[in-house]
Design a protein around this motif. Structure first.
Motif, mmCIF file in Angstrom:
data_model
loop_
_atom_site.group_PDB
_atom_site.id
_atom_site.type_symbol
_atom_site.label_atom_id
_atom_site.label_comp_id
_atom_site.label_asym_id
_atom_site.label_seq_id
_atom_site.Cartn_x
_atom_site.Cartn_y
_atom_site.Cartn_z
ATOM 1 N N LEU A 191 -5.784 0.352 3.823
ATOM 2 C CA LEU A 191 -6.267 1.337 2.855
ATOM 3 C C LEU A 191 -6.609 0.675 1.524
ATOM 4 C CD1 LEU A 191 -3.959 4.450 3.419
ATOM 5 C CD2 LEU A 191 -6.174 3.952 4.427
ATOM 6 N N LYS A 192 -5.763 -0.235 1.076
ATOM 7 C CA LYS A 192 -6.030 -0.911 -0.199
ATOM 8 C C LYS A 192 -7.358 -1.660 -0.156
ATOM 9 C CE LYS A 192 -4.157 -4.199 -3.553
ATOM 10 N NZ LYS A 192 -5.463 -4.860 -3.718
ATOM 11 N N ASP A 193 -7.570 -2.403 0.937
ATOM 12 C CA ASP A 193 -8.816 -3.173 1.053
ATOM 13 C C ASP A 193 -10.036 -2.261 1.040
ATOM 14 O OD1 ASP A 193 -7.291 -5.450 1.233
ATOM 15 O OD2 ASP A 193 -7.428 -5.625 3.420
ATOM 16 N N ILE A 194 -9.959 -1.168 1.764
ATOM 17 C CA ILE A 194 -11.097 -0.227 1.809
ATOM 18 C C ILE A 194 -11.316 0.427 0.451
ATOM 19 C CG2 ILE A 194 -11.880 1.963 2.817
ATOM 20 C CD1 ILE A 194 -10.418 1.042 5.411
ATOM 21 N N PHE A 195 -10.245 0.824 -0.193
ATOM 22 C CA PHE A 195 -10.380 1.465 -1.509
ATOM 23 C C PHE A 195 -10.923 0.479 -2.546
ATOM 24 C CE2 PHE A 195 -6.805 4.709 -0.485
ATOM 25 C CZ PHE A 195 -7.666 5.349 0.386
ATOM 26 N N ASP A 196 -10.547 -0.771 -2.428
ATOM 27 C CA ASP A 196 -11.080 -1.784 -3.356
ATOM 28 C C ASP A 196 -12.590 -1.954 -3.160
ATOM 29 O OD1 ASP A 196 -8.611 -2.229 -4.470
ATOM 30 O OD2 ASP A 196 -8.201 -4.078 -3.359
ATOM 31 N N ILE A 200 -12.458 3.437 -4.743
ATOM 32 C CA ILE A 200 -11.822 4.749 -4.610
ATOM 33 C C ILE A 200 -10.447 4.694 -5.266
ATOM 34 C CG2 ILE A 200 -10.771 6.331 -2.940
ATOM 35 C CD1 ILE A 200 -13.107 5.689 -1.077
ATOM 36 N N GLU A 201 -10.198 5.631 -6.143
ATOM 37 C CA GLU A 201 -8.911 5.695 -6.826
ATOM 38 C C GLU A 201 -8.026 6.708 -6.105
ATOM 39 O OE1 GLU A 201 -9.423 6.490 -10.933
ATOM 40 O OE2 GLU A 201 -10.646 4.698 -11.306
ATOM 41 N N ALA A 202 -7.067 6.208 -5.356
ATOM 42 C CA ALA A 202 -6.148 7.079 -4.623
ATOM 43 C C ALA A 202 -4.795 6.398 -4.528
ATOM 44 C CB ALA A 202 -6.694 7.359 -3.220
ATOM 45 N N ASP A 203 -3.750 7.197 -4.519
ATOM 46 C CA ASP A 203 -2.389 6.685 -4.443
ATOM 47 C C ASP A 203 -2.030 6.421 -2.981
ATOM 48 O OD1 ASP A 203 0.266 6.087 -4.614
ATOM 49 O OD2 ASP A 203 0.893 8.060 -5.365
ATOM 50 N N ILE A 204 -1.992 5.179 -2.601
ATOM 51 C CA ILE A 204 -1.747 4.811 -1.206
ATOM 52 C C ILE A 204 -0.396 5.324 -0.717
ATOM 53 C CG2 ILE A 204 -1.372 2.830 0.326
ATOM 54 C CD1 ILE A 204 -3.495 1.352 -1.346
ATOM 55 N N THR A 205 0.582 5.404 -1.609
ATOM 56 C CA THR A 205 1.914 5.845 -1.192
ATOM 57 C C THR A 205 1.953 7.317 -0.798
ATOM 58 O OG1 THR A 205 2.585 6.394 -3.463
ATOM 59 C CG2 THR A 205 2.980 4.139 -2.722
ATOM 60 N N SER A 206 0.907 8.052 -1.123
ATOM 61 C CA SER A 206 0.899 9.484 -0.806
ATOM 62 C C SER A 206 0.313 9.780 0.574
ATOM 63 C CB SER A 206 0.097 10.250 -1.867
ATOM 64 O OG SER A 206 -1.293 9.948 -1.761
ATOM 65 N N PHE A 207 -0.165 8.735 1.272
ATOM 66 C CA PHE A 207 -0.893 8.986 2.522
ATOM 67 C C PHE A 207 0.042 9.148 3.720
ATOM 68 C CE2 PHE A 207 -4.411 7.923 -0.017
ATOM 69 C CZ PHE A 207 -5.543 8.379 0.642
#
Length: 223
Positions: A191-196, A200-207
């Motif tokens: 998710l981090k790699d895709i968001f980078d 995309i600004e999203a809190d990965i810990t919420s997924f």
């Protein structure tokens, strides 16, 4: 960069697609198209090395059967954007209606807005990212690939899925044969790699990750 279509009057889908083919045949592979109206089935079946910017709202089935092209839409998309694509990248800088990435074999569709029902149905290996909320039945019968939704999903998410993963940042409702799996380090890094890449600004810990319960849900209990 060339403008292949800038008509202010009536123009058909066929005229736009013929214009694209002519430009590609002349080895002009970086095209900007000023969309004079919301047309269906624009920029379908394009191959690797082609990059097209569609300026304005588009209709249904835009980018269908894409096989390697990069298509960026500066507006909203209708139904089934990226239908049955086998490669490439489609970016929607707006919202999309039903069926984003339906039947996708490979490639990426990113929507920077909300989307309708049936996102990623029959996904066979594509990456579909929705930076917003979606409707019902996302990932119905999906076989492989990833669906990422930074907002919330409607009912029956992952209904009858038998492969792939669905990641949801907001609230969700799982369907038949879909269940919650614990996020691991590989998931978080993916998710981090895709968001980078897509900013995309999203809190990965919420997924939350949703995956299939059984490989063969239609044949009773597995042995």
């Amino acid at each position: 960069m060339a403008n292949v279509i800038t008509s202010e009057g009536e123009i058909s889908t066929r005229q736009v697609n013929v214009g694209i083919k002519n430009e590609i045949a002349d080895e002009r592979h970086f095209l900007t198209i000023e969309m004079p109206k919301k047309l269906d089935s624009i920029a379908v079946g394009l191959g690797d090395g082609v990059s097209i910017a569609l300026k304005g709202d588009v209709g249904d089935f835009v980018g269908a059967l894409n096989n390697g092209a990069k298509i960026e839409i500066e507006g909203n998309a209708g139904r089934y954007v990226g239908n049955n694509m086998t490669g490439g990248e489609i970016i929607v800088n707006g919202s999309a209606e039903e069926g984003v990435g339906f039947g996708t074999y490979d490639g990426t569709v990113v929507v920077y807005g909300s989307a309708g029902d049936g996102i990623g149905q029959l996904n066979k290996g594509g990456l579909i990212v929705i930076d917003g909320d979606i409707g019902n039945l996302a990932g119905l019968y999906m076989l492989s690939g990833d669906i990422i939704v930074t907002g919330s999903t409607g009912i029956d998410t992952g209904d009858w899925m038998i492969g792939g993963s669905i990641y949801v940042g907001g609230t969700y409702n799982t369907g038949t044969n879909a269940e919650i799996h614990e996020m691991n380090d590989d998931d978080r890094q993916k998710l981090k790699d895709i968001f980078d890449i897509y900013k995309i600004e999203a809190d990965i810990t919420s997924f939350t990750k949703i995956e299939p319960k059984k490989l063969r849900p239609f044949y009773g209990d597995e042995k």
